[in-house]
Design a protein around this motif. Structure first.
Motif, PDB file in Angstrom:
ATOM      1  N   VAL A 210      11.708  40.867 -26.889  1.00  0.00           N
ATOM      2  CA  VAL A 210      10.842  40.782 -25.721  1.00  0.00           C
ATOM      3  C   VAL A 210      10.525  39.322 -25.403  1.00  0.00           C
ATOM      4  O   VAL A 210      10.419  38.935 -24.227  1.00  0.00           O
ATOM      5  N   GLU A 211      10.419  38.477 -26.418  1.00  0.00           N
ATOM      6  CA  GLU A 211      10.082  37.076 -26.201  1.00  0.00           C
ATOM      7  C   GLU A 211      11.147  36.386 -25.354  1.00  0.00           C
ATOM      8  O   GLU A 211      10.831  35.604 -24.442  1.00  0.00           O
ATOM      9  N   ARG A 212      12.413  36.629 -25.630  1.00  0.00           N
ATOM     10  CA  ARG A 212      13.508  36.023 -24.882  1.00  0.00           C
ATOM     11  C   ARG A 212      13.466  36.464 -23.422  1.00  0.00           C
ATOM     12  O   ARG A 212      13.697  35.650 -22.502  1.00  0.00           O
ATOM     13  N   LYS A 213      13.147  37.731 -23.154  1.00  0.00           N
ATOM     14  CA  LYS A 213      13.064  38.229 -21.781  1.00  0.00           C
ATOM     15  C   LYS A 213      11.923  37.550 -21.026  1.00  0.00           C
ATOM     16  O   LYS A 213      12.045  37.251 -19.818  1.00  0.00           O
ATOM     17  N   LEU A 214      10.812  37.266 -21.717  1.00  0.00           N
ATOM     18  CA  LEU A 214       9.690  36.584 -21.071  1.00  0.00           C
ATOM     19  C   LEU A 214      10.048  35.138 -20.735  1.00  0.00           C
ATOM     20  O   LEU A 214       9.676  34.624 -19.653  1.00  0.00           O
ATOM     21  N   LEU A 215      10.763  34.468 -21.622  1.00  0.00           N
ATOM     22  CA  LEU A 215      11.166  33.094 -21.340  1.00  0.00           C
ATOM     23  C   LEU A 215      12.118  33.035 -20.152  1.00  0.00           C
ATOM     24  O   LEU A 215      12.023  32.135 -19.292  1.00  0.00           O
ATOM     25  N   MET A 216      13.012  33.998 -20.039  1.00  0.00           N
ATOM     26  CA  MET A 216      13.929  34.046 -18.905  1.00  0.00           C
ATOM     27  C   MET A 216      13.168  34.334 -17.614  1.00  0.00           C
ATOM     28  O   MET A 216      13.476  33.755 -16.547  1.00  0.00           O
ATOM     29  N   LEU A 217      12.157  35.211 -17.693  1.00  0.00           N
ATOM     30  CA  LEU A 217      11.347  35.518 -16.511  1.00  0.00           C
ATOM     31  C   LEU A 217      10.576  34.285 -16.067  1.00  0.00           C
ATOM     32  O   LEU A 217      10.465  34.000 -14.857  1.00  0.00           O
ATOM     33  N   ALA A 218      10.022  33.522 -16.988  1.00  0.00           N
ATOM     34  CA  ALA A 218       9.284  32.309 -16.648  1.00  0.00           C
ATOM     35  C   ALA A 218      10.201  31.254 -16.047  1.00  0.00           C
ATOM     36  O   ALA A 218       9.836  30.552 -15.085  1.00  0.00           O
ATOM     37  N   GLU A 219      11.392  31.129 -16.602  1.00  0.00           N
ATOM     38  CA  GLU A 219      12.332  30.137 -16.084  1.00  0.00           C
ATOM     39  C   GLU A 219      12.758  30.488 -14.662  1.00  0.00           C
ATOM     40  O   GLU A 219      12.877  29.589 -13.788  1.00  0.00           O
ATOM     41  N   SER A 220      13.007  31.755 -14.378  1.00  0.00           N
ATOM     42  CA  SER A 220      13.438  32.159 -13.034  1.00  0.00           C
ATOM     43  C   SER A 220      12.343  32.010 -11.998  1.00  0.00           C
ATOM     44  O   SER A 220      12.607  31.951 -10.791  1.00  0.00           O
ATOM     45  N   ASN A 221      11.088  31.946 -12.399  1.00  0.00           N
ATOM     46  CA  ASN A 221       9.949  31.823 -11.476  1.00  0.00           C
ATOM     47  C   ASN A 221       9.275  30.457 -11.581  1.00  0.00           C
ATOM     48  O   ASN A 221       8.153  30.287 -11.085  1.00  0.00           O
TER      49      ASN A 221
END
Length: 310
Positions: free
Chosen positions: A177-188
Protein backbone atom coordinates in the motif's frame (compact mmCIF):
# COMPACT_ATOMS: atom_id res chain seq x y z
CA UNK A 1 -110.58 -70.10 123.89
CA UNK A 2 -109.36 -66.83 122.62
CA UNK A 3 -106.41 -65.17 124.16
CA UNK A 4 -106.83 -61.67 125.47
CA UNK A 5 -104.20 -59.21 124.51
CA UNK A 6 -101.95 -58.49 127.27
CA UNK A 7 -101.88 -54.89 128.20
CA UNK A 8 -98.68 -53.14 129.16
CA UNK A 9 -98.34 -52.36 132.76
CA UNK A 10 -99.14 -48.78 133.41
CA UNK A 11 -96.35 -46.66 134.65
CA UNK A 12 -96.83 -44.38 137.46
CA UNK A 13 -97.18 -40.71 136.79
CA UNK A 14 -94.07 -40.00 138.75
CA UNK A 15 -91.97 -42.35 136.68
CA UNK A 16 -93.40 -41.08 133.36
CA UNK A 17 -92.61 -37.55 134.35
CA UNK A 18 -89.05 -38.46 135.15
CA UNK A 19 -88.53 -40.21 131.84
CA UNK A 20 -90.05 -37.28 129.98
CA UNK A 21 -87.79 -34.68 131.55
CA UNK A 22 -84.65 -36.71 131.39
CA UNK A 23 -82.78 -36.48 128.01
CA UNK A 24 -79.89 -38.58 126.84
CA UNK A 25 -76.47 -37.10 127.51
CA UNK A 26 -75.05 -34.84 124.71
CA UNK A 27 -71.41 -35.61 123.92
CA UNK A 28 -70.88 -32.04 122.64
CA UNK A 29 -71.74 -30.69 126.03
CA UNK A 30 -68.87 -32.64 127.52
CA UNK A 31 -66.48 -31.20 124.96
CA UNK A 32 -67.87 -27.72 125.60
CA UNK A 33 -67.41 -28.18 129.32
CA UNK A 34 -63.89 -29.47 128.74
CA UNK A 35 -63.04 -26.48 126.54
CA UNK A 36 -64.50 -24.06 129.05
CA UNK A 37 -62.45 -25.68 131.74
CA UNK A 38 -59.32 -25.45 129.64
CA UNK A 39 -60.00 -21.79 128.94
CA UNK A 40 -60.33 -21.10 132.60
CA UNK A 41 -57.13 -22.93 133.24
CA UNK A 42 -55.28 -20.84 130.60
CA UNK A 43 -54.72 -23.28 127.66
CA UNK A 44 -54.00 -20.78 124.84
CA UNK A 45 -54.16 -23.21 121.90
CA UNK A 46 -57.52 -24.50 123.05
CA UNK A 47 -58.73 -20.94 123.48
CA UNK A 48 -57.93 -20.06 119.84
CA UNK A 49 -59.54 -23.21 118.52
CA UNK A 50 -62.60 -22.63 120.59
CA UNK A 51 -62.99 -18.97 119.68
CA UNK A 52 -62.49 -19.66 115.97
CA UNK A 53 -65.15 -22.35 116.04
CA UNK A 54 -67.50 -20.04 117.86
CA UNK A 55 -66.85 -17.18 115.40
CA UNK A 56 -67.57 -19.20 112.28
CA UNK A 57 -70.49 -21.02 113.80
CA UNK A 58 -72.40 -17.72 114.07
CA UNK A 59 -71.75 -16.59 110.43
CA UNK A 60 -74.72 -16.86 108.06
CA UNK A 61 -74.27 -19.20 105.11
CA UNK A 62 -73.17 -17.55 101.82
CA UNK A 63 -75.97 -16.63 99.44
CA UNK A 64 -76.60 -19.09 96.67
CA UNK A 65 -75.49 -17.89 93.22
CA UNK A 66 -78.27 -17.10 90.87
CA UNK A 67 -78.33 -19.02 87.62
CA UNK A 68 -78.28 -16.46 84.82
CA UNK A 69 -80.00 -18.87 82.53
CA UNK A 70 -83.10 -18.60 84.69
CA UNK A 71 -83.22 -14.77 84.39
CA UNK A 72 -85.90 -13.42 82.12
CA UNK A 73 -84.65 -11.87 78.82
CA UNK A 74 -84.37 -8.08 78.74
CA UNK A 75 -86.23 -6.33 75.99
CA UNK A 76 -84.62 -3.09 74.83
CA UNK A 77 -87.72 -1.00 74.64
CA UNK A 78 -90.16 -2.99 76.79
CA UNK A 79 -91.01 -2.54 80.47
CA UNK A 80 -93.72 -3.95 82.72
CA UNK A 81 -95.81 -0.87 82.34
CA UNK A 82 -95.40 0.18 78.69
CA UNK A 83 -93.78 -0.64 75.35
CA UNK A 84 -91.90 2.20 73.63
CA UNK A 85 -92.35 2.60 69.88
CA UNK A 86 -89.82 4.52 67.67
CA UNK A 87 -90.91 6.71 64.84
CA UNK A 88 -89.45 6.55 61.34
CA UNK A 89 -87.40 9.74 61.90
CA UNK A 90 -86.01 8.41 65.17
CA UNK A 91 -84.99 5.13 63.57
CA UNK A 92 -83.35 7.00 60.70
CA UNK A 93 -81.52 9.26 63.15
CA UNK A 94 -80.26 6.24 65.08
CA UNK A 95 -79.16 4.58 61.85
CA UNK A 96 -77.27 7.71 60.75
CA UNK A 97 -75.58 8.04 64.12
CA UNK A 98 -74.61 4.36 64.02
CA UNK A 99 -73.19 4.73 60.54
CA UNK A 100 -71.25 7.81 61.57
CA UNK A 101 -69.81 6.04 64.61
CA UNK A 102 -68.93 2.96 62.57
CA UNK A 103 -67.36 5.13 59.88
CA UNK A 104 -65.28 6.98 62.46
CA UNK A 105 -64.13 3.77 64.12
CA UNK A 106 -63.33 2.18 60.75
CA UNK A 107 -61.39 5.28 59.74
CA UNK A 108 -59.32 5.09 62.90
CA UNK A 109 -58.71 1.36 62.42
CA UNK A 110 -57.82 1.88 58.76
CA UNK A 111 -55.41 4.68 59.66
CA UNK A 112 -53.73 2.49 62.27
CA UNK A 113 -53.43 -0.36 59.80
CA UNK A 114 -52.16 1.82 56.97
CA UNK A 115 -49.62 3.77 59.03
CA UNK A 116 -46.84 1.13 58.91
CA UNK A 117 -47.55 0.52 55.22
CA UNK A 118 -47.36 4.25 54.46
CA UNK A 119 -44.15 4.57 56.48
CA UNK A 120 -42.61 1.66 54.60
CA UNK A 121 -43.78 3.07 51.27
CA UNK A 122 -42.33 6.47 52.12
CA UNK A 123 -39.02 4.86 53.07
CA UNK A 124 -39.05 2.89 49.81
CA UNK A 125 -39.69 6.07 47.82
CA UNK A 126 -36.79 7.80 49.57
CA UNK A 127 -34.50 4.87 48.85
CA UNK A 128 -35.67 4.81 45.23
CA UNK A 129 -35.01 8.54 44.87
CA UNK A 130 -31.53 8.06 46.28
CA UNK A 131 -30.87 5.23 43.83
CA UNK A 132 -32.20 7.32 40.91
CA UNK A 133 -29.93 10.20 41.89
CA UNK A 134 -27.00 7.80 42.13
CA UNK A 135 -27.80 6.31 38.72
CA UNK A 136 -28.10 9.77 37.18
CA UNK A 137 -24.77 10.75 38.64
CA UNK A 138 -23.18 7.51 37.46
CA UNK A 139 -24.59 7.99 33.96
CA UNK A 140 -23.13 11.48 33.86
CA UNK A 141 -19.77 10.17 35.06
CA UNK A 142 -19.87 7.38 32.45
CA UNK A 143 -20.51 9.92 29.69
CA UNK A 144 -17.66 12.09 30.93
CA UNK A 145 -15.37 9.05 31.01
CA UNK A 146 -16.50 8.06 27.52
CA UNK A 147 -15.63 11.52 26.22
CA UNK A 148 -12.29 11.47 28.06
CA UNK A 149 -11.41 8.04 26.66
CA UNK A 150 -12.44 9.19 23.20
CA UNK A 151 -10.18 12.22 23.57
CA UNK A 152 -7.24 9.99 24.44
CA UNK A 153 -7.94 7.63 21.56
CA UNK A 154 -8.29 10.50 19.12
CA UNK A 155 -5.05 12.01 20.34
CA UNK A 156 -3.28 8.74 19.56
CA UNK A 157 -4.54 9.10 15.95
CA UNK A 158 -3.30 12.64 15.49
CA UNK A 159 -0.60 11.50 13.01
CA UNK A 160 -2.99 9.40 10.87
CA UNK A 161 -5.14 10.10 7.83
CA UNK A 162 -7.88 8.01 6.22
CA UNK A 163 -7.76 7.91 2.42
CA UNK A 164 -10.62 6.55 0.32
CA UNK A 165 -10.32 5.75 -3.38
CA UNK A 166 -6.87 4.17 -3.56
CA UNK A 167 -7.47 1.67 -6.35
CA UNK A 168 -5.92 -1.77 -6.66
CA UNK A 169 -7.33 -3.44 -3.55
CA UNK A 170 -5.93 -6.96 -3.81
CA UNK A 171 -7.51 -8.26 -0.61
CA UNK A 172 -4.12 -9.53 0.54
CA UNK A 173 -2.13 -8.51 3.62
CA UNK A 174 1.04 -8.54 1.52
CA UNK A 175 -0.23 -5.71 -0.67
CA UNK A 176 2.31 -2.87 -0.97
CA UNK A 177 0.00 0.00 0.00
CA UNK A 178 2.90 2.37 0.73
CA UNK A 179 4.20 2.15 -2.86
CA UNK A 180 0.71 2.92 -4.24
CA UNK A 181 0.49 6.02 -2.02
CA UNK A 182 3.87 7.29 -3.21
CA UNK A 183 2.79 6.85 -6.83
CA UNK A 184 -0.48 8.68 -6.11
CA UNK A 185 1.41 11.58 -4.51
CA UNK A 186 3.86 11.78 -7.39
CA UNK A 187 1.06 11.87 -10.00
CA UNK A 188 -0.66 14.74 -8.13
CA UNK A 189 2.51 16.77 -7.42
CA UNK A 190 2.40 16.13 -3.66
CA UNK A 191 5.80 16.19 -1.98
CA UNK A 192 5.98 12.86 -0.16
CA UNK A 193 9.02 10.68 0.58
CA UNK A 194 9.16 7.04 1.80
CA UNK A 195 10.62 8.30 5.09
CA UNK A 196 7.46 10.40 5.65
CA UNK A 197 5.27 7.26 5.95
CA UNK A 198 5.51 5.26 9.15
CA UNK A 199 2.91 2.60 8.25
CA UNK A 200 0.07 2.22 5.73
CA UNK A 201 -2.57 -0.50 5.39
CA UNK A 202 -6.16 -1.07 4.38
CA UNK A 203 -8.95 -1.44 6.99
CA UNK A 204 -11.96 -3.73 6.94
CA UNK A 205 -12.67 -7.09 5.38
CA UNK A 206 -12.11 -7.49 1.64
CA UNK A 207 -15.26 -7.64 -0.48
CA UNK A 208 -15.62 -8.25 -4.21
CA UNK A 209 -16.02 -4.95 -6.06
CA UNK A 210 -15.33 -2.86 -2.94
CA UNK A 211 -12.21 -0.72 -2.47
CA UNK A 212 -11.29 -0.59 1.18
CA UNK A 213 -10.00 2.67 2.72
CA UNK A 214 -6.34 3.12 3.64
CA UNK A 215 -4.98 4.26 7.00
CA UNK A 216 -1.69 6.14 6.79
CA UNK A 217 0.41 7.01 9.83
CA UNK A 218 2.94 9.76 9.03
CA UNK A 219 6.30 10.03 10.70
CA UNK A 220 6.17 13.84 10.79
CA UNK A 221 3.36 16.35 10.99
CA UNK A 222 4.61 18.45 8.07
CA UNK A 223 4.14 15.61 5.57
CA UNK A 224 0.64 14.99 6.97
CA UNK A 225 -0.20 18.67 6.58
CA UNK A 226 0.99 18.72 2.93
CA UNK A 227 -1.28 15.77 2.08
CA UNK A 228 -4.27 17.38 3.86
CA UNK A 229 -3.69 20.67 2.02
CA UNK A 230 -3.70 18.91 -1.40
CA UNK A 231 -6.93 16.92 -0.89
CA UNK A 232 -9.10 19.52 -2.63
CA UNK A 233 -7.14 19.04 -5.87
CA UNK A 234 -7.55 15.24 -6.04
CA UNK A 235 -10.14 13.52 -8.22
CA UNK A 236 -12.05 10.59 -6.74
CA UNK A 237 -9.68 10.57 -3.77
CA UNK A 238 -11.11 11.55 -0.38
CA UNK A 239 -8.75 12.35 2.47
CA UNK A 240 -10.14 12.80 5.99
CA UNK A 241 -8.88 12.71 9.51
CA UNK A 242 -8.83 9.32 11.17
CA UNK A 243 -11.71 9.74 13.62
CA UNK A 244 -12.67 7.33 16.36
CA UNK A 245 -15.85 5.28 16.00
CA UNK A 246 -17.62 7.56 18.44
CA UNK A 247 -16.75 10.69 16.45
CA UNK A 248 -17.58 9.00 13.18
CA UNK A 249 -21.08 8.33 14.55
CA UNK A 250 -21.44 11.97 15.66
CA UNK A 251 -20.31 13.22 12.27
CA UNK A 252 -22.73 10.89 10.47
CA UNK A 253 -25.74 12.13 12.50
CA UNK A 254 -24.62 15.73 11.95
CA UNK A 255 -24.66 15.15 8.16
CA UNK A 256 -28.18 13.71 8.52
CA UNK A 257 -29.23 16.95 10.27
CA UNK A 258 -27.77 18.92 7.37
CA UNK A 259 -29.75 16.78 4.93
CA UNK A 260 -32.93 17.49 6.94
CA UNK A 261 -32.24 21.26 6.79
CA UNK A 262 -31.83 21.51 10.55
CA UNK A 263 -28.14 22.43 10.18
CA UNK A 264 -26.65 24.52 7.45
CA UNK A 265 -23.40 22.57 7.24
CA UNK A 266 -21.00 20.43 9.28
CA UNK A 267 -17.26 19.73 8.97
CA UNK A 268 -14.26 18.29 10.80
CA UNK A 269 -11.19 20.32 11.73
CA UNK A 270 -8.41 19.11 13.99
CA UNK A 271 -10.40 15.93 14.66
CA UNK A 272 -13.20 18.11 16.09
CA UNK A 273 -16.72 18.24 14.68
CA UNK A 274 -18.28 21.63 14.01
CA UNK A 275 -21.62 22.78 12.64
CA UNK A 276 -23.52 25.92 11.74
CA UNK A 277 -27.23 26.69 12.03
CA UNK A 278 -29.11 28.35 9.17
CA UNK A 279 -29.95 31.30 11.41
CA UNK A 280 -26.44 31.67 12.82
CA UNK A 281 -24.49 34.81 12.28
CA UNK A 282 -21.80 34.74 9.66
CA UNK A 283 -18.58 33.17 10.91
CA UNK A 284 -20.23 31.50 13.91
CA UNK A 285 -19.76 27.78 14.50
CA UNK A 286 -20.67 25.31 17.23
CA UNK A 287 -18.63 22.29 18.29
CA UNK A 288 -20.51 19.02 18.71
CA UNK A 289 -18.88 17.01 21.46
CA UNK A 290 -21.33 14.18 22.14
CA UNK A 291 -24.54 12.48 21.05
CA UNK A 292 -26.39 14.57 23.65
CA UNK A 293 -25.60 17.62 21.53
CA UNK A 294 -27.03 15.82 18.47
CA UNK A 295 -30.24 15.05 20.38
CA UNK A 296 -30.53 18.64 21.56
CA UNK A 297 -30.14 19.95 18.01
CA UNK A 298 -32.68 17.42 16.69
CA UNK A 299 -35.25 18.39 19.36
CA UNK A 300 -34.64 22.13 19.07
CA UNK A 301 -33.22 22.52 22.56
CA UNK A 302 -30.48 25.02 23.38
CA UNK A 303 -26.92 23.76 23.60
CA UNK A 304 -24.65 24.36 26.55
CA UNK A 305 -21.64 24.42 24.20
CA UNK A 306 -20.44 28.01 23.79
CA UNK A 307 -20.35 29.55 20.35
CA UNK A 308 -16.98 29.69 18.65
CA UNK A 309 -15.93 32.27 16.11
CA UNK A 310 -14.42 30.79 12.98
Amino acid sequence: MSQQPTSKPKQSKKKRKKSATTSPPNPDSKIQTKKSKLILEGDIETDIEYLSAAEYSDCPPPPATMDTRQQPPITAFTTKSAKYMLSEDEREDIAQRSRALMKEELSVMFAELMKPIKDELCETKNQLKIQIDKNTKLESEVKDLQIAIDEQEQYSRRACLRINGVIGDEGSPTENVERKLLMLAESNNIQLQPADIDVAHRVGKPKPGYTRPVIVKFSNSKARQRVMAARKNLDNIYINEDLTRYRQSIHYHARVLVKNKILERTWVAGAKIFCRFPSSAEGTKIQIRSMDDIEAIRNGKPLTTPLVRQ
